[in-house]
Design a protein around this motif. Structure first.
Motif, short mmCIF file in Angstrom:
data_model
loop_
_atom_site.label_atom_id
_atom_site.label_comp_id
_atom_site.label_asym_id
_atom_site.label_seq_id
_atom_site.Cartn_x
_atom_site.Cartn_y
_atom_site.Cartn_z
N GLU A 480 -40.15 60.35 -9.13
CA GLU A 480 -41.03 59.18 -9.04
C GLU A 480 -40.45 58.02 -9.83
O GLU A 480 -40.43 56.87 -9.36
CB GLU A 480 -42.42 59.53 -9.57
CG GLU A 480 -43.38 58.34 -9.56
CD GLU A 480 -44.71 58.66 -10.21
OE1 GLU A 480 -45.62 57.81 -10.15
OE2 GLU A 480 -44.85 59.76 -10.78
N ILE A 481 -39.94 58.29 -11.01
CA ILE A 481 -39.36 57.23 -11.85
C ILE A 481 -38.12 56.65 -11.19
O ILE A 481 -37.95 55.42 -11.11
CB ILE A 481 -39.01 57.80 -13.24
CG1 ILE A 481 -40.27 58.32 -13.93
CG2 ILE A 481 -38.31 56.75 -14.10
CD1 ILE A 481 -40.00 59.10 -15.20
N ILE A 482 -37.27 57.54 -10.67
CA ILE A 482 -36.04 57.07 -10.02
C ILE A 482 -36.37 56.29 -8.76
O ILE A 482 -35.77 55.25 -8.47
CB ILE A 482 -35.13 58.27 -9.69
CG1 ILE A 482 -34.74 59.01 -10.97
CG2 ILE A 482 -33.88 57.82 -8.95
CD1 ILE A 482 -34.08 60.34 -10.73
N ALA A 483 -37.35 56.78 -7.99
CA ALA A 483 -37.71 56.12 -6.74
C ALA A 483 -38.22 54.71 -6.99
O ALA A 483 -37.92 53.79 -6.21
CB ALA A 483 -38.76 56.94 -6.00
N ARG A 484 -38.99 54.52 -8.05
CA ARG A 484 -39.46 53.17 -8.38
C ARG A 484 -38.29 52.24 -8.62
O ARG A 484 -38.25 51.10 -8.12
CB ARG A 484 -40.36 53.20 -9.62
CG ARG A 484 -41.75 53.73 -9.37
CD ARG A 484 -42.62 53.60 -10.62
NE ARG A 484 -43.94 54.17 -10.38
CZ ARG A 484 -44.94 53.52 -9.80
NH1 ARG A 484 -44.73 52.26 -9.39
NH2 ARG A 484 -46.11 54.11 -9.62
N ASP A 485 -37.33 52.71 -9.38
CA ASP A 485 -36.17 51.89 -9.71
C ASP A 485 -35.34 51.57 -8.48
O ASP A 485 -34.95 50.43 -8.23
CB ASP A 485 -35.32 52.59 -10.77
CG ASP A 485 -34.07 51.81 -11.12
OD1 ASP A 485 -34.21 50.70 -11.66
OD2 ASP A 485 -32.96 52.30 -10.83
N VAL A 486 -35.06 52.60 -7.67
CA VAL A 486 -34.23 52.43 -6.48
C VAL A 486 -34.94 51.51 -5.49
O VAL A 486 -34.32 50.59 -4.92
CB VAL A 486 -33.91 53.78 -5.83
CG1 VAL A 486 -33.20 53.59 -4.49
CG2 VAL A 486 -33.06 54.63 -6.76
N ALA A 487 -36.23 51.74 -5.25
CA ALA A 487 -36.95 50.94 -4.27
C ALA A 487 -36.98 49.46 -4.67
O ALA A 487 -36.82 48.57 -3.82
CB ALA A 487 -38.37 51.47 -4.11
N ALA A 488 -37.19 49.18 -5.95
CA ALA A 488 -37.17 47.79 -6.41
C ALA A 488 -35.77 47.20 -6.28
O ALA A 488 -35.61 46.04 -5.89
CB ALA A 488 -37.64 47.71 -7.87
N ARG A 489 -34.76 48.01 -6.57
CA ARG A 489 -33.38 47.51 -6.50
C ARG A 489 -32.97 47.17 -5.08
O ARG A 489 -32.23 46.21 -4.84
CB ARG A 489 -32.43 48.56 -7.10
CG ARG A 489 -31.01 48.04 -7.31
CD ARG A 489 -30.23 48.92 -8.26
NE ARG A 489 -30.00 50.26 -7.74
CZ ARG A 489 -30.47 51.37 -8.28
NH1 ARG A 489 -31.22 51.31 -9.35
NH2 ARG A 489 -30.22 52.54 -7.77
N ILE A 490 -33.45 47.93 -4.10
CA ILE A 490 -33.04 47.64 -2.73
C ILE A 490 -33.97 46.64 -2.05
O ILE A 490 -33.80 46.37 -0.86
CB ILE A 490 -32.91 48.92 -1.89
CG1 ILE A 490 -34.26 49.60 -1.69
CG2 ILE A 490 -31.93 49.88 -2.51
CD1 ILE A 490 -34.17 50.86 -0.84
N GLY A 491 -34.94 46.10 -2.81
CA GLY A 491 -35.64 44.93 -2.31
C GLY A 491 -37.03 45.12 -1.77
O GLY A 491 -37.57 44.20 -1.16
N PHE A 492 -37.66 46.27 -1.97
CA PHE A 492 -39.05 46.43 -1.54
C PHE A 492 -39.98 45.68 -2.50
O PHE A 492 -39.68 45.56 -3.70
CB PHE A 492 -39.44 47.90 -1.49
CG PHE A 492 -38.90 48.64 -0.30
CD1 PHE A 492 -39.47 48.46 0.96
CD2 PHE A 492 -37.82 49.50 -0.42
CE1 PHE A 492 -38.97 49.14 2.06
CE2 PHE A 492 -37.31 50.17 0.68
CZ PHE A 492 -37.90 49.99 1.93
N ASP A 493 -41.09 45.17 -1.96
CA ASP A 493 -42.04 44.47 -2.84
C ASP A 493 -42.83 45.48 -3.66
O ASP A 493 -42.70 46.69 -3.50
CB ASP A 493 -42.96 43.55 -2.04
CG ASP A 493 -43.83 44.30 -1.04
OD1 ASP A 493 -44.16 45.49 -1.27
OD2 ASP A 493 -44.19 43.70 -0.01
N ARG A 494 -43.66 44.94 -4.57
CA ARG A 494 -44.35 45.81 -5.53
C ARG A 494 -45.24 46.84 -4.86
O ARG A 494 -45.30 48.00 -5.27
CB ARG A 494 -45.16 44.93 -6.48
CG ARG A 494 -45.76 45.69 -7.64
CD ARG A 494 -46.38 44.74 -8.65
NE ARG A 494 -45.37 43.83 -9.19
CZ ARG A 494 -45.66 42.83 -10.02
NH1 ARG A 494 -46.91 42.61 -10.40
NH2 ARG A 494 -44.69 42.06 -10.49
#
Length: 816
Positions: A480-494
């Motif tokens: 979950e922690i990694i997914a938050r970081d990756v998703a934000a890095r690849i440009g998904f909104d909050r």
């Protein structure tokens, strides 16, 4: 004791001396790997030379030859001795006696021996009828006796191999494929056969044979090191078991890891998998090259005849995407491509290759890996969309992903991937390593994309759901922690980041609850509903659960498990549907939108504006031209029938890919009667530059007044290009979203994105005599997810039966 002292001991003491020297060499902890294998081969050479000399006094025209692995000087502790006693046929009785003097001492020591006695002619004839014999002779190495005889055979065997390559190489490829079918893939097996499995030592030897044919050559980078690693593991396996085995059994792995000085059995397996992956990828590239060369040789004479002699046919290059073309059955970079200035190019090329069902050229991948700029953080929208397209392309995604991974591009794009790469899963249910399981889950998820409203979130969650297995503790919590970081890095909104984090955190929730809890207990259902939070997230989690199980192995999913999960989902959905969702309110129009609407009403025709969206300069490169990300296209048209198919058709005709689109009716200011349709699109050119706004407007005017037949133009263009082999997309799905709006009927379309799709949908809705009041179009990778708010002629929602009939007709049109 030095290797020279060992050889002296072997020579002085005969078989017992060789055995003692051999044992001492194998027990030397300081010497291992290639030096030990070479020293063992050298020691054995010296001993066999002594045996040969003692029995060949006065005998000419005879030589002792090492073949196969021994011929390559790669003797593992329990390797067979592959020997050929070569003679010119002059004195067969004496040669037979010499053979006995050599073979029996080897047998007396308990060493495995693969031997033959042949003349050069017999050796060549046997090789001509037995591919395995021919492969062994390609590594023939002189040990003792008549050097000229050995050299003559080597020269003849190599010449035969090169002359017969067009026939023998397809046989060798088939042999490798049959072996892979029997033994499986080394890079995924928990108890792999280091020699016979795909990506093992046999395949590495086959690549040497291909190189010896001069017809093609394997990628050299990393191949020798991978082969060395596999040989080192086999050496350790022989020493720890005391047996001539190539199968790395579970009970031996801890000892083998300790022999190699590795941390544990998992570290051992990961090294084996990494080496096997290098060999497998090199094999794929090499056999494709062999196929191209053989095909070219077969076609060239006919082409020359057709072209009248020496004219060389031009190589056809067919565009696939911006900077990406197909050439000779592979995806390569266009001549004008500039990977050093286009950070999205690797993902765009990969997505184009997967969609076309074609391999990525090795040269193209290496060029991008060497010069491509890193993507900014967060990624531009196009990069995220190309990743989604790649993940949603089905089975071809795997080969393309492996090509990117072989050159380090995946870990450059997603650094967290390194922890799961080649990571074994010691679970009888799992049949893949963690990284391959994640890609397999994405492939399975692409087949379920029609079931969800956000296939992009489904595909990315499939890619990330087990990303936490590279970290200690509960992999779902870490993930979950990694997914938050990756998703934000690849440009998904909050909001999307939160959904992806929820999916990763709870990807086991449905299957665990359905199979381990009482579904009649209200507490069970409420707890799942609280964890999931929304109907849309539940829909995604249901599809992810099935994709994950299907990608795990045959034991992880069944109709019984599926029915339990479906029952749970139904119960949770009922809890989450406590109130009907309200139709979202439209945002207030901007000043520019109002200006365009008034001008459209005043002129009575379409008005449009183009505005490029660009990536701002990065800190690393603060100067220079910004990278284009797409174009926002605003169109205002007086309210009239046929606007949607007309606009969509014109954009398709100009090869503009619709990324997102919104359509709504805009009431004019007080005192002005009438309304204007406002279309807000984000588009990108498939390849080349964008057309001028004036040309778009002119074609739109002609389309609206009926003087431009869009459907015919699109059909002509489609017929002019041959259909590519590629992914077989799931069938389209059209549904009516009940209770989604009080003011209109909402028809949802999920289909494979294709040029002219919106034009066809708009035409079908027009033909059904329904009026599109607003629409929300989103192209998520290769999937179009469109919601059309429609009414009847009097502005009221459609009756239930009529709505179902419209949806059914639209689905039949799309399937046809």
């Amino acid at each position: 004791m030095t290797s020279t002292e060992m050889r002296t001991e072997a020579e002085d003491s005969g078989p017992s001396g060789y055995a003692a020297a051999r044992l001492r060499l194998l027990q030397e902890g300081a010497q291992s790997g290639p030096p030990r294998r070479a020293a063992l081969a050298e020691l054995t050479d010296e001993w066999l030379t002594g045996l040969f000399g003692a029995g060949a006094e006065g005998l000419r025209g005879v030589s002792l030859v090492a073949v196969g692995g021994y011929g390559r000087g790669e003797l593992s502790p329990r390797s067979d001795l592959d020997l050929l006693l070569l003679h010119d046929g002059a004195d067969s009785g004496t040669v037979a006696a010499l053979a006995d003097r050599i073979w029996y001492p080897i047998w007396d020591l308990g060493l495995a021996l693969d031997h033959s006695v042949r003349t050069p002619g017999e050796a060549r004839k046997t090789a001509g009828g037995d591919l395995k014999v021919q492969l062994g002779l390609l590594d023939a190495r002189h040990i003792a006796g008549d050097l000229g005889l050995t050299a003559g055979l080597r020269t003849a065997i190599l010449a035969d191999w090169r002359n017969q390559a067009p026939k023998r190489l397809p046989e060798l490829q088939e042999l490798c494929a049959e072996r892979a079918e029997r033994q499986g893939e080394l890079q995924y097996l928990l108890e792999p056969d280091l020699k016979e499995a795909r990506g093992g030592l046999r395949d590495a030897t086959a690549l040497r044979a291909v190189a010896a044919s001069w017809l093609a050559d394997a990628p050299r980078e990393g191949l020798a090191d991978a082969r060395r690693r596999l040989l080192d593991v086999r050496d350790a396996l022989h020493l720890t078991t005391g047996r001539a085995t190539d199968r790395l059994a579970l009970q031996e792995q801890d000892q083998v890891a300790a022999e190699l000085g590795l941390l544990d059995a998992d570290t051992l397996l990961r090294q084996v998998y990494e080496a096997a992956r290098v060999v497998s990828y090199a094999s794929d590239v090499t056999w494709r090259e062999v196929g191209r060369v053989l095909k070219s040789r077969a076609v060239r004479p006919r082409l020359r005849a057709m072209l009248g002699g020496g004219a060389k046919p031009a190589v056809e290059r067919s565009p696939l995407a911006e900077g990406v073309v197909e050439m000779d059955g592979e995806v390569v970079l266009a001549r004008a491509a500039r990977p050093e200035r286009d950070p999205v190019l690797p993902l765009r090329a990969a997505a184009a290759a997967a969609q076309a069902g074609l391999p990525l050229s090795l040269h193209a991948v290496r060029r991008m890996a060497s010069v491509a700029r890193p993507l900014p953080t967060p990624w531009p929208a196009e990069a995220r969309e190309q990743l989604v397209t790649l993940l949603g392309s089905g089975r071809p995604t795997i080969e393309v992903w492996e090509a990117l991974e072989a050159e380090g591009l995946i870990t450059r794009l997603l650094p967290d991937w390194e922890r799961v790469r080649c990571r074994p899963q010691r679970n009888a249910v799992h049949i893949w390593t963690v990284d391959r399981h994640l890609i397999e889950t994405a492939v399975r998820a692409s087949e379920l994309a029609r079931r969800v409203g956000r296939p992009d979130l489904l595909l990315v969650s499939a890619l990330l759901h087990d990303i936490g297995k590279g970290w200690p503790g509960d992999h779902s919590v870490a993930g979950e922690i990694i997914a938050r970081d990756v998703a934000a890095r690849i440009g998904f909104d909050r909001a999307d980041v939160a959904v992806l984090a929820t999916l990763v955190r709870h990807h086991l929730l449905l299957i665990d609850t359905a199979t381990r809890r009482d579904l009649e207990d209200p507490v069970t259902v409420r707890s799942v509903a609280e964890a999931v939070g929304s109907q849309s997230t539940l829909e995604l989690l249901h599809a992810l659960t099935e994709a994950d199980a299907l990608a795990t192995g045959p034991a992880a999913w069944s109709s019984w498990r599926g029915s339990l999960v479906a029952d749970l989902v139904k119960r949770v959905a009922a809890v989450l549907a406590g109130g009907a969702p309200e139709e979202p309110e439209a945002a207030a129009p901007t000043a520019e939108q109002e200006r365009l609407a008034i001008e459209a009403f005043r002129t009575g025709g379409p008005v449009l504006a183009l505005r490029a969206q660009t990536e701002p300069p990065t800190e690393e490169e603060p100067t220079g031209d910004p990278e284009p990300l797409g174009v926002e296209l605003l169109i205002a048209v007086p309210d009239q029938p046929g606007v949607l198919p007309a606009v969509a058709g014109v954009l398709a005709m100009h090869r503009l890919t619709v990324r997102t689109a919104e359509l709504r009716a805009l009431d004019l200011p007080d005192g002005v009667e009438g309304s204007v349709l406002l279309l807000n699109w984000r588009v990108a050119a498939e390849y080349g530059s964008l057309p001028q706004a004036a040309r778009l407007r002119a074609d739109l005017v002609r389309s609206l007044d009926g003087s431009l037949d869009i459907a015919a133009r699109l059909a002509e263009r489609d017929a002019a290009y041959p259909r590519r082999r590629g992914t077989i997309a799931p069938p389209p799905r059209v549904t009516v979203a009940s209770a989604a709006s009080r003011h209109a009927t909402v028809i949802e379309v999920r289909a494979h994105d294709a040029p002219g799709l919106l034009h066809r949908i708009g035409r079908a809705l027009e033909d059904a005599s329904v009026w599109v009041r607003s629409m929300h179009v989103s192209t998520l990778g290769a999937n179009a997810v469109d919601a059309f708010y429609v009414t009847g002629p009097k502005g009221a929602p459609l009756p239930a039966e009529e709505a179902v009939s419209v949806a059914r007709g639209l689905e039949e049109m799309l399937r046809g």
